[in-house]
Design a protein around this motif. Structure first.
Motif, PDB file in Angstrom:
ATOM      1  N   GLN A 138       0.826  -1.197   0.000  1.00  0.00           N
ATOM      2  CA  GLN A 138       0.000   0.000   0.000  1.00  0.00           C
ATOM      3  C   GLN A 138       0.869   1.259   0.000  1.00  0.00           C
ATOM      4  N   SER A 139       1.912   1.264   0.828  1.00  0.00           N
ATOM      5  CA  SER A 139       2.844   2.394   0.852  1.00  0.00           C
ATOM      6  C   SER A 139       3.550   2.527  -0.487  1.00  0.00           C
ATOM      7  N   ALA A 140       3.952   1.398  -1.068  1.00  0.00           N
ATOM      8  CA  ALA A 140       4.624   1.413  -2.368  1.00  0.00           C
ATOM      9  C   ALA A 140       3.709   1.982  -3.447  1.00  0.00           C
ATOM     10  N   ASP A 141       2.457   1.546  -3.451  1.00  0.00           N
ATOM     11  CA  ASP A 141       1.508   2.035  -4.465  1.00  0.00           C
ATOM     12  C   ASP A 141       1.334   3.545  -4.366  1.00  0.00           C
ATOM     13  N   TYR A 142       1.262   4.041  -3.143  1.00  0.00           N
ATOM     14  CA  TYR A 142       1.089   5.482  -2.969  1.00  0.00           C
ATOM     15  C   TYR A 142       2.289   6.245  -3.520  1.00  0.00           C
ATOM     16  N   LEU A 143       3.491   5.821  -3.143  1.00  0.00           N
ATOM     17  CA  LEU A 143       4.687   6.537  -3.584  1.00  0.00           C
ATOM     18  C   LEU A 143       4.862   6.449  -5.099  1.00  0.00           C
ATOM     19  N   ILE A 144       4.592   5.272  -5.663  1.00  0.00           N
ATOM     20  CA  ILE A 144       4.699   5.119  -7.120  1.00  0.00           C
ATOM     21  C   ILE A 144       3.672   5.996  -7.811  1.00  0.00           C
ATOM     22  N   SER A 145       2.476   6.102  -7.219  1.00  0.00           N
ATOM     23  CA  SER A 145       1.435   6.933  -7.836  1.00  0.00           C
ATOM     24  C   SER A 145       1.856   8.391  -7.899  1.00  0.00           C
ATOM     25  N   ARG A 146       2.699   8.823  -6.947  1.00  0.00           N
ATOM     26  CA  ARG A 146       3.117  10.233  -6.905  1.00  0.00           C
ATOM     27  C   ARG A 146       4.067  10.580  -8.045  1.00  0.00           C
ATOM     28  N   PHE A 147       4.985   9.644  -8.367  1.00  0.00           N
ATOM     29  CA  PHE A 147       5.960  10.006  -9.403  1.00  0.00           C
ATOM     30  C   PHE A 147       5.698   9.374 -10.764  1.00  0.00           C
ATOM     31  N   SER A 148       4.835   8.335 -10.818  1.00  0.00           N
ATOM     32  CA  SER A 148       4.661   7.636 -12.094  1.00  0.00           C
ATOM     33  C   SER A 148       3.686   8.333 -13.034  1.00  0.00           C
ATOM     34  N   SER A 149       2.783   9.138 -12.487  1.00  0.00           N
ATOM     35  CA  SER A 149       1.780   9.766 -13.349  1.00  0.00           C
ATOM     36  C   SER A 149       1.958  11.280 -13.463  1.00  0.00           C
ATOM     37  N   GLU A 150       2.889  11.843 -12.690  1.00  0.00           N
ATOM     38  CA  GLU A 150       3.041  13.296 -12.671  1.00  0.00           C
ATOM     39  C   GLU A 150       4.184  13.784 -13.554  1.00  0.00           C
ATOM     40  N   ARG A 151       5.079  12.881 -13.975  1.00  0.00           N
ATOM     41  CA  ARG A 151       6.243  13.295 -14.721  1.00  0.00           C
ATOM     42  C   ARG A 151       6.408  12.481 -15.996  1.00  0.00           C
ATOM     43  N   LEU A 152       7.336  12.861 -16.827  1.00  0.00           N
ATOM     44  CA  LEU A 152       7.511  12.215 -18.132  1.00  0.00           C
ATOM     45  C   LEU A 152       8.369  10.964 -18.017  1.00  0.00           C
ATOM     46  N   GLY A 153       7.928  10.059 -17.155  1.00  0.00           N
ATOM     47  CA  GLY A 153       8.588   8.759 -17.079  1.00  0.00           C
ATOM     48  C   GLY A 153       9.979   8.759 -16.482  1.00  0.00           C
ATOM     49  N   GLN A 154      10.271   9.697 -15.559  1.00  0.00           N
ATOM     50  CA  GLN A 154      11.570   9.713 -14.897  1.00  0.00           C
ATOM     51  C   GLN A 154      11.372   9.971 -13.403  1.00  0.00           C
ATOM     52  N   ALA A 155      12.265   9.411 -12.608  1.00  0.00           N
ATOM     53  CA  ALA A 155      12.189   9.612 -11.160  1.00  0.00           C
ATOM     54  C   ALA A 155      13.554   9.346 -10.545  1.00  0.00           C
ATOM     55  N   GLU A 156      13.708   9.788  -9.295  1.00  0.00           N
ATOM     56  CA  GLU A 156      14.914   9.508  -8.512  1.00  0.00           C
ATOM     57  C   GLU A 156      14.457   8.632  -7.356  1.00  0.00           C
ATOM     58  N   LEU A 157      14.738   7.329  -7.429  1.00  0.00           N
ATOM     59  CA  LEU A 157      14.111   6.361  -6.537  1.00  0.00           C
ATOM     60  C   LEU A 157      14.538   6.445  -5.083  1.00  0.00           C
ATOM     61  N   MET A 158      15.749   6.920  -4.783  1.00  0.00           N
ATOM     62  CA  MET A 158      16.149   6.986  -3.383  1.00  0.00           C
ATOM     63  C   MET A 158      15.269   7.987  -2.646  1.00  0.00           C
ATOM     64  N   ALA A 159      15.165   9.203  -3.162  1.00  0.00           N
ATOM     65  CA  ALA A 159      14.395  10.248  -2.480  1.00  0.00           C
ATOM     66  C   ALA A 159      12.902  10.034  -2.591  1.00  0.00           C
ATOM     67  N   GLU A 160      12.447   9.466  -3.702  1.00  0.00           N
ATOM     68  CA  GLU A 160      11.011   9.395  -3.955  1.00  0.00           C
ATOM     69  C   GLU A 160      10.385   8.040  -3.615  1.00  0.00           C
ATOM     70  N   TYR A 161      11.214   7.052  -3.313  1.00  0.00           N
ATOM     71  CA  TYR A 161      10.649   5.716  -3.041  1.00  0.00           C
ATOM     72  C   TYR A 161      11.360   5.003  -1.890  1.00  0.00           C
ATOM     73  N   ALA A 162      12.650   4.722  -2.043  1.00  0.00           N
ATOM     74  CA  ALA A 162      13.349   3.902  -1.061  1.00  0.00           C
ATOM     75  C   ALA A 162      13.411   4.545   0.320  1.00  0.00           C
ATOM     76  N   GLN A 163      13.615   5.866   0.378  1.00  0.00           N
ATOM     77  CA  GLN A 163      13.725   6.528   1.678  1.00  0.00           C
ATOM     78  C   GLN A 163      12.388   6.744   2.382  1.00  0.00           C
ATOM     79  N   PRO A 164      11.339   7.209   1.711  1.00  0.00           N
ATOM     80  CA  PRO A 164      10.078   7.423   2.431  1.00  0.00           C
ATOM     81  C   PRO A 164       9.287   6.150   2.721  1.00  0.00           C
ATOM     82  N   LEU A 165       9.487   5.079   1.942  1.00  0.00           N
ATOM     83  CA  LEU A 165       8.641   3.887   2.127  1.00  0.00           C
ATOM     84  C   LEU A 165       8.752   3.287   3.535  1.00  0.00           C
TER      85      LEU A 165
END
Length: 452
Positions: A138-165
């Protein structure tokens, strides 16, 4: 030892340099090279873990295991620390928050340690594994939803996924209401970022959480710690929560990030399961790299070197796990024979939940974004230049943008009819038209789970 082009100054370990420094960009760019040099000096060697702070660093797997499993000769209470007691440790040293004494199981010995540890292990044993997987997904889905649909297919996974999860999962496990959960995340994130006052933010938030659970007990780790037969004081509960947060979230972030990078790299065998990748990371990239300071109760000899009683002996989990002497026996060892979770009486009590969270987090990422790929080779990724942890600085990725639907609403504890006071139970003054603070990460996550 050959000096790298562009690096000024003598190489680590030469007479002009003194002790090998385990901090700064030179160490961060090549920690394995530093460990290889230290191994030439014996099973342990003196290093500077921070400017002006000398410790004996154990790089041998066998020596590390011996110390971890010998609590009669090597204790954890840092109030014994010679240099600290003699005023030889700088007051503003970054080593003090990591090695300084706290009244928790990590820095306790004997009966005191057994009492605190039992409360922690019994409370953790009540965590349902399937529910933990669902919380992580559930936490993963939320974080992925934040960066997967708001940007042009790019993200920085440490700050946007691995650290907050892990912070979201732990806030949920502790039974934090939204506002307290926001401050817990702000506090623990600030401590590791070196933000002034972050420790006070965390302490006040956890103090309010404990006060709330006195009035509104629930099915969460905080309540279970408070209701344990060991009868922990509120201060003891607070320090065990801090230990679980600091010892669980940052290492977990490192494992999630490194495992993701490894599996998305060119050299990874695609048919191997995530569990294998996590185990490989725990062996080769120990998330807690150098820690677990022990204090000899008497003068001890380590490979011909005499270490004085009460001088700190720090375990290099990173170096011990990659000890070349293990290579010929590696296939005969259990996949879990690594020391990433420690060993002996102070072995990590949350190692099983941590493994579950790491696997579920990486699986969720790969399942939700099946064409995700890293934008740089694994060998070119940078590591945080700190002695304590082995964590990637950043993990840039690309993928096909897609929407992730919100998860089903989760059961939350009933809200108090009035705000719970912090330390002394004094009601807060009512706010008359004061704007509400902007919702933090945990508040937004809980709102997302409700489809808001």
């Amino acid at each position: 030892m050959q000096q790298r082009p562009g690096i000024q100054g003598p190489p680590p370990g030469c007479p002009a340099h003194g002790n090998t420094p385990l901090y700064g960009p030179q160490f961060g760019s090549d920690p394995d090279g530093h460990y290889a040099h230290l191994r030439t000096l014996g099973p342990s060697a003196p290093v500077d873990i921070a400017p002006g702070v000398e410790v004996e660093l154990v790089t041998s797997y066998d020596a590390a295991l011996y110390i971890l499993q010998n609590p009669a000769s090597f204790v954890r209470d840092s109030r014994r620390w010679n240099a600290l007691n003699e005023g030889r440790v700088p007051e503003d040293s970054p080593a003090l928050p990591m090695l300084g004494y706290r009244p928790n199981a990590l820095f306790s010995d004997g009966a005191a340690h057994a009492r605190l540890r039992q409360a922690v292990t019994d409370s953790l044993a009540t965590v349902n594994e399937l529910q933990l997987v669902r919380q992580t997904q559930q936490s993963a889905d939320y974080l992925i939803s934040r960066f997967s649909s708001e940007r042009l297919g790019q993200a920085e996974l440490m700050a946007e996924y691995a650290q907050p999860l892990p912070l979201l999962v732990f806030s949920d496990l502790f039974g934090c209401p939204p506002e307290i959960g926001d401050r817990v995340i702000t506090g623990i994130s600030g401590i590791f970022a070196g933000t002034p006052g972050a420790d006070q933010v965390l302490a006040e938030a956890l103090g309010e959480l404990i006060a709330r659970k006195r009035r509104y007990p629930a099915q969460d780790l905080t309540t279970r710690l408070m209701q344990h037969s060991a009868e922990l004081t509120d201060e003891e509960v607070l320090h065990q929560l801090v230990t679980l947060l600091s010892g669980g979230t940052t290492p977990l972030s490192a494992v999630i990030g490194t495992t993701s990078a490894l599996m998305l790299g060119e050299d990874w065998q695609t048919d191997l399961p995530v569990e294998d990748a996590v185990n490989q990371v725990l062996w080769n990239y120990a998330p807690i790299a150098n820690y677990a300071a022990h204090y000899p109760t008497h003068d001890v000899e380590l490979g011909g070197r005499v270490v004085r009683a009460n001088d700190p002996v720090v375990i290099s989990f990173a170096a011990a796990n990659t000890d070349p002497r293990l290579a010929e026996h590696r296939e005969q060892l259990s996949a879990k024979a690594h020391l990433a979770f420690g060993a002996g009486p102070h072995a990590c009590p949350a190692k099983d939940p941590a493994f579950v969270i790491a696997v579920a987090a990486v699986e969720s990422l790969l399942n939700r974004l099946p064409d995700i790929e890293v934008r740089a080779p694994f060998k070119d990724l940078s590591w945080v230049p700190a002695p304590w942890s082995r964590s990637l600085v950043a993990l840039p990725v690309r993928f096909t943008p897609r929407a992730v639907a919100h998860a089903p609403a989760q059961q939350t504890e009933p809200q108090a009819t009035a705000p719970v006071a912090a330390a002394v139970g004094t009601p807060r003054p009512a706010s008359h038209g004061t704007p509400k603070p902007k919702p933090g990460l945990f508040s937004r996550f809980l709102a997302w789970t409700r489809g808001e």
